[in-house]
Motif scaffolding. Structure first.
Motif, PDB file in Angstrom:
ATOM      1  N   PRO A 242      -0.992  19.134 -22.804  1.00 29.52           N
ATOM      2  CA  PRO A 242      -1.357  18.594 -21.493  1.00 29.52           C
ATOM      3  C   PRO A 242      -0.142  18.142 -20.707  1.00 29.52           C
ATOM      4  O   PRO A 242       0.978  18.063 -21.232  1.00 29.52           O
ATOM      5  N   ARG A 243      -0.361  17.819 -19.456  1.00 29.17           N
ATOM      6  CA  ARG A 243       0.653  17.131 -18.663  1.00 29.17           C
ATOM      7  C   ARG A 243       0.535  15.639 -18.927  1.00 29.17           C
ATOM      8  O   ARG A 243      -0.559  15.083 -19.009  1.00 29.17           O
ATOM      9  N   ALA A 244       1.666  14.980 -19.080  1.00 24.16           N
ATOM     10  CA  ALA A 244       1.709  13.516 -19.166  1.00 24.16           C
ATOM     11  C   ALA A 244       3.032  13.070 -18.569  1.00 24.16           C
ATOM     12  O   ALA A 244       4.097  13.507 -19.012  1.00 24.16           O
ATOM     13  N   ASP A 245       2.987  12.217 -17.566  1.00 19.31           N
ATOM     14  CA  ASP A 245       4.195  11.744 -16.901  1.00 19.31           C
ATOM     15  C   ASP A 245       4.715  10.463 -17.539  1.00 19.31           C
ATOM     16  O   ASP A 245       3.952   9.665 -18.101  1.00 19.31           O
ATOM     17  N   SER A 246       6.002  10.259 -17.442  1.00 17.69           N
ATOM     18  CA  SER A 246       6.602   9.017 -17.935  1.00 17.69           C
ATOM     19  C   SER A 246       6.149   7.842 -17.086  1.00 17.69           C
ATOM     20  O   SER A 246       5.934   7.963 -15.879  1.00 17.69           O
ATOM     21  N   ASP A 247       6.013   6.704 -17.732  1.00 16.67           N
ATOM     22  CA  ASP A 247       5.599   5.481 -17.028  1.00 16.67           C
ATOM     23  C   ASP A 247       6.796   4.849 -16.327  1.00 16.67           C
ATOM     24  O   ASP A 247       7.880   4.724 -16.911  1.00 16.67           O
TER      25      ASP A 247
ATOM     26  N   GLU B  82       7.478   1.843 -15.647  1.00 17.75           N
ATOM     27  CA  GLU B  82       7.969   0.626 -16.300  1.00 17.75           C
ATOM     28  C   GLU B  82       9.044   0.952 -17.335  1.00 17.75           C
ATOM     29  O   GLU B  82      10.078   0.286 -17.430  1.00 17.75           O
ATOM     30  N   LEU B  83       8.774   2.007 -18.120  1.00 18.97           N
ATOM     31  CA  LEU B  83       9.758   2.384 -19.134  1.00 18.97           C
ATOM     32  C   LEU B  83      10.939   3.119 -18.522  1.00 18.97           C
ATOM     33  O   LEU B  83      12.068   3.008 -19.015  1.00 18.97           O
ATOM     34  N   GLN B  84      10.701   3.870 -17.456  1.00 18.57           N
ATOM     35  CA  GLN B  84      11.825   4.506 -16.772  1.00 18.57           C
ATOM     36  C   GLN B  84      12.825   3.455 -16.293  1.00 18.57           C
ATOM     37  O   GLN B  84      14.045   3.625 -16.425  1.00 18.57           O
ATOM     38  N   ALA B  85      12.318   2.358 -15.765  1.00 20.61           N
ATOM     39  CA  ALA B  85      13.193   1.290 -15.286  1.00 20.61           C
ATOM     40  C   ALA B  85      13.942   0.634 -16.436  1.00 20.61           C
ATOM     41  O   ALA B  85      15.145   0.366 -16.353  1.00 20.61           O
ATOM     42  N   LEU B  86      13.216   0.404 -17.542  1.00 20.91           N
ATOM     43  CA  LEU B  86      13.846  -0.250 -18.685  1.00 20.91           C
ATOM     44  C   LEU B  86      14.913   0.650 -19.311  1.00 20.91           C
ATOM     45  O   LEU B  86      16.017   0.198 -19.642  1.00 20.91           O
ATOM     46  N   VAL B  87      14.604   1.921 -19.487  1.00 27.38           N
ATOM     47  CA  VAL B  87      15.585   2.856 -20.040  1.00 27.38           C
ATOM     48  C   VAL B  87      16.798   2.964 -19.115  1.00 27.38           C
ATOM     49  O   VAL B  87      17.942   3.030 -19.574  1.00 27.38           O
ATOM     50  N   SER B  88      16.556   2.971 -17.819  1.00 25.05           N
ATOM     51  CA  SER B  88      17.669   3.039 -16.862  1.00 25.05           C
ATOM     52  C   SER B  88      18.643   1.891 -17.085  1.00 25.05           C
ATOM     53  O   SER B  88      19.866   2.087 -17.117  1.00 25.05           O
ATOM     54  N   GLU B  89      18.102   0.690 -17.241  1.00 31.45           N
ATOM     55  CA  GLU B  89      18.963  -0.474 -17.463  1.00 31.45           C
ATOM     56  C   GLU B  89      19.663  -0.391 -18.805  1.00 31.45           C
ATOM     57  O   GLU B  89      20.858  -0.659 -18.924  1.00 31.45           O
ATOM     58  N   ALA B  90      18.914  -0.017 -19.845  1.00 24.49           N
ATOM     59  CA  ALA B  90      19.504   0.051 -21.183  1.00 24.49           C
ATOM     60  C   ALA B  90      20.611   1.093 -21.242  1.00 24.49           C
ATOM     61  O   ALA B  90      21.691   0.853 -21.794  1.00 24.49           O
ATOM     62  N   ALA B  91      20.368   2.268 -20.677  1.00 19.93           N
ATOM     63  CA  ALA B  91      21.338   3.353 -20.740  1.00 19.93           C
ATOM     64  C   ALA B  91      22.588   3.051 -19.922  1.00 19.93           C
ATOM     65  O   ALA B  91      23.690   3.498 -20.269  1.00 19.93           O
ATOM     66  N   SER B  92      22.423   2.287 -18.851  1.00 18.55           N
ATOM     67  CA  SER B  92      23.561   1.987 -17.979  1.00 18.55           C
ATOM     68  C   SER B  92      24.655   1.220 -18.698  1.00 18.55           C
ATOM     69  O   SER B  92      25.827   1.279 -18.309  1.00 18.55           O
ATOM     70  N   GLY B  93      24.299   0.495 -19.744  1.00 17.00           N
ATOM     71  CA  GLY B  93      25.282  -0.280 -20.481  1.00 17.00           C
ATOM     72  C   GLY B  93      25.852   0.424 -21.693  1.00 17.00           C
ATOM     73  O   GLY B  93      26.633  -0.165 -22.439  1.00 17.00           O
ATOM     74  N   VAL B  94      25.481   1.673 -21.911  1.00 17.83           N
ATOM     75  CA  VAL B  94      25.943   2.412 -23.090  1.00 17.83           C
ATOM     76  C   VAL B  94      27.295   3.067 -22.802  1.00 17.83           C
ATOM     77  O   VAL B  94      27.441   3.777 -21.802  1.00 17.83           O
TER      78      VAL B  94
ATOM     79  N   VAL C 187       2.728  -1.749 -13.991  1.00 18.38           N
ATOM     80  CA  VAL C 187       2.813  -1.837 -12.535  1.00 18.38           C
ATOM     81  C   VAL C 187       1.808  -0.864 -11.943  1.00 18.38           C
ATOM     82  O   VAL C 187       1.285   0.012 -12.617  1.00 18.38           O
ATOM     83  N   ASP C 188       1.539  -1.053 -10.667  1.00 22.21           N
ATOM     84  CA  ASP C 188       0.576  -0.185 -10.003  1.00 22.21           C
ATOM     85  C   ASP C 188       1.102   1.234  -9.923  1.00 22.21           C
ATOM     86  O   ASP C 188       2.306   1.459  -9.762  1.00 22.21           O
ATOM     87  N   GLU C 189       0.191   2.208 -10.023  1.00 24.71           N
ATOM     88  CA  GLU C 189       0.557   3.607  -9.913  1.00 24.71           C
ATOM     89  C   GLU C 189       1.227   3.862  -8.567  1.00 24.71           C
ATOM     90  O   GLU C 189       0.809   3.365  -7.536  1.00 24.71           O
ATOM     91  N   GLY C 190       2.307   4.619  -8.611  1.00 25.65           N
ATOM     92  CA  GLY C 190       3.015   4.954  -7.374  1.00 25.65           C
ATOM     93  C   GLY C 190       4.169   4.018  -7.060  1.00 25.65           C
ATOM     94  O   GLY C 190       4.910   4.237  -6.110  1.00 25.65           O
ATOM     95  N   THR C 191       4.340   2.950  -7.887  1.00 25.11           N
ATOM     96  CA  THR C 191       5.459   2.047  -7.663  1.00 25.11           C
ATOM     97  C   THR C 191       6.775   2.757  -7.912  1.00 25.11           C
ATOM     98  O   THR C 191       6.930   3.478  -8.891  1.00 25.11           O
TER      99      THR C 191
ATOM    100  N   VAL D 226      10.921  -1.766 -10.221  1.00 30.87           N
ATOM    101  CA  VAL D 226      10.479  -2.399 -11.459  1.00 30.87           C
ATOM    102  C   VAL D 226      11.688  -3.068 -12.091  1.00 30.87           C
ATOM    103  O   VAL D 226      12.451  -2.459 -12.812  1.00 30.87           O
ATOM    104  N   ALA D 227      11.884  -4.314 -11.804  1.00 27.45           N
ATOM    105  CA  ALA D 227      13.089  -4.998 -12.252  1.00 27.45           C
ATOM    106  C   ALA D 227      12.781  -5.924 -13.419  1.00 27.45           C
ATOM    107  O   ALA D 227      11.648  -6.275 -13.696  1.00 27.45           O
ATOM    108  N   ASP D 228      13.848  -6.279 -14.139  1.00 27.70           N
ATOM    109  CA  ASP D 228      13.732  -7.284 -15.198  1.00 27.70           C
ATOM    110  C   ASP D 228      13.225  -8.571 -14.574  1.00 27.70           C
ATOM    111  O   ASP D 228      13.813  -9.100 -13.619  1.00 27.70           O
ATOM    112  N   PRO D 229      12.102  -9.145 -15.080  1.00 28.19           N
ATOM    113  CA  PRO D 229      11.546 -10.342 -14.469  1.00 28.19           C
ATOM    114  C   PRO D 229      12.498 -11.529 -14.483  1.00 28.19           C
ATOM    115  O   PRO D 229      12.382 -12.432 -13.674  1.00 28.19           O
TER     116      PRO D 229
END
Length: 446
Positions: free
Chosen positions: A331-336, A338-350, A430-434, A439-442
């Protein structure tokens, strides 16, 4: 194997590269993975039929086609007890670390290879550096040797850390045929996962770049079609035959004429076809292997239905009949986001990662979507991460290879993401379409 995996990423990847095995034939590969996992030490290890229900597998070869691969693994010293457990092509494994209270995180890596003859060109690094495939006609031409190395190294790193929670690593067989994702997703090991990470190397993203989550993977199905006709003497009595080869030719021509759809991207391809026995015999049978894809599950279903109708109509036109079988699908399944934002932050420091894309269209298909969909339907979050690598030629080609710097990059990105999930759990939906960037670190950490 007493040396830590982190210190032998390159040699481990090259060892796996030398022994590629296609879908549901990953006997030696699974045994090698189990050997490494046992050395790491995990709380639960399930192999083959203990990792999933064999009845949920798709695109499983006939048993007679598996025997030579089992013998090959035995000849190279794979644990015979493990091979006995994998009888019938029940390959793959799941490793679990239980580390107290905390999030339940799944990591999926694929383990199968492709039916491609690896290049003998001296400019091809696996040739010049001595780790070319040792199995004729089979090759790790999509980076799954890298993915397995990541999976093992991440498992080791989390085992040695003070991580609190549950980590489940799916060493999934049969990705290339979309046959292994479904049974893994239906297994008990996918129960109650808060997060699911899948990862791929390269895909035209260079070394130092990370895509935090793919979007728009194509839903896909593999389809086999057999056309049954009537043989006859091609010279003496061609009129007495019903030409399955001619029917197949009509079916192929018409399949590529299936109208595209206004709702989105669609694809169809006949990748393999065979028919006939001799030049003076009207072909009695013809066989095709094809695929249909769509930007949505509905568009894939549209292409699948049109393809089946096209083949059967072509067979009827030539006095033949056709059997059409869907052997696997995903099937099709898109990335969430929330996790895209978290991975972006985590990867930026690698170290070594100098460019992070929050998202990118995938444009291909993947059966990791079964696991992603399962976790998302159960209320969790999932993402499919791409870790870039400079590859000299495209995936699925005889000269595919990777920049081995991406081995360390992938481990660091995945480990840092897992630890960040532990620190931030529960990651709010977060709401769909955000927009991912919203989606920032709270707590506003950098």
């Amino acid at each position: 194997m007493n040396e830590p995996i982190r210190d032998r990423l390159v040699s481990l990847r090259r060892s796996l590269h030398r022994h590629p095995e296609p879908a549901w034939r990953e006997f030696y590969t699974t045994a090698r993975l189990v050997e490494e996992i046992r050395a790491i030490g995990v709380d639960e290890l399930a192999v083959g039929p203990d990792a999933y229900d064999p009845a949920d597998r798709m695109a499983v070869p006939e048993v007679r086609r598996l025997a030579s691969w089992d013998r090959w693994a035995r000849d190279r010293g794979a644990d015979p007890d493990l091979l006995d457990r994998m009888a019938g092509g029940n390959t793959g494994a799941v490793a679990v670390l239980e580390r107290g209270e905390g999030p339940a995180i799944g990591l999926r890596v694929d383990i199968d290879a492709l039916f491609i003859e690896e290049s003998l060109d001296e400019d091809h690094a696996p040739v010049s550096e001595g780790f070319r495939s040792e199995i004729d006609g089979t090759m790790h031409a999509c980076g799954h040797d890298v993915h397995m190395t990541w999976g093992l190294a991440v498992l080791e790193a989390i085992k040695e850390s003070d991580f609190s929670g549950r980590l489940v690593v799916f060493f999934q067989p049969a990705e290339e045929t979309s046959g292994g994702g479904c049974p893994m997703a239906k297994s008990e090991f996918a129960d109650d996962l808060d997060y699911l990470l899948a990862a791929h190397v390269g895909l035209d993203h260079p070394t130092g770049e990370v895509v935090a989550g793919i979007e728009k993977p194509l839903a896909m199905c593999h389809v086999d079609a057999t056309i049954h006709g009537t043989s006859a003497h091609a010279g003496k009595a061609p009129n007495e035959g019903d030409n399955a080869m001619h029917a197949m030719g009509t079916a192929i021509e018409n399949a590529y004429g299936i109208p595209r759809h206004s709702d989105g991207m669609t694809r169809v391809n006949i990748g393999y076809a065979e028919a006939g026995s001799a030049s003076n015999v009207i072909a009695e049978e013809a066989h095709m292997e094809a695929e249909a894809r769509g930007e949505t599950n509905e568009l894939m279903a549209y292409m699948k239905e049109k393809f089946e109708r096209t083949v059967k109509s072509a067979a009827t036109m030539h006095g033949c009949r056709a059997d059409v079988e869907v052997v696997s699908e995903s099937p099709r399944a898109d990335s969430d986001p929330e996790l895209q934002a978290l991975v972006s932050e985590a990867a930026s420091g690698v170290p070594g990662i100098d460019h992070v894309l929050p998202a990118a269209d995938f444009g291909a298909s993947e059966d990791a979507t079964f696991l992603m969909e399962r976790v998302q339907q159960d209320g969790g979050l999932a993402t499919y991460v791409i870790v870039g690598t400079d590859h000299p030629t495209s995936h699925h080609t005889p000269t595919f290879d990777v920049d081995e710097d991406s081995l360390e990059h992938g481990v660091d990105v995945l480990v840092e993401t897992i630890r960040e999930l532990e620190r931030r759990h529960p990651v709010p939906h977060v709401d769909e379409g955000t927009d991912v960037g919203d989606v920032a670190d709270p707590e506003g950490s950098e």
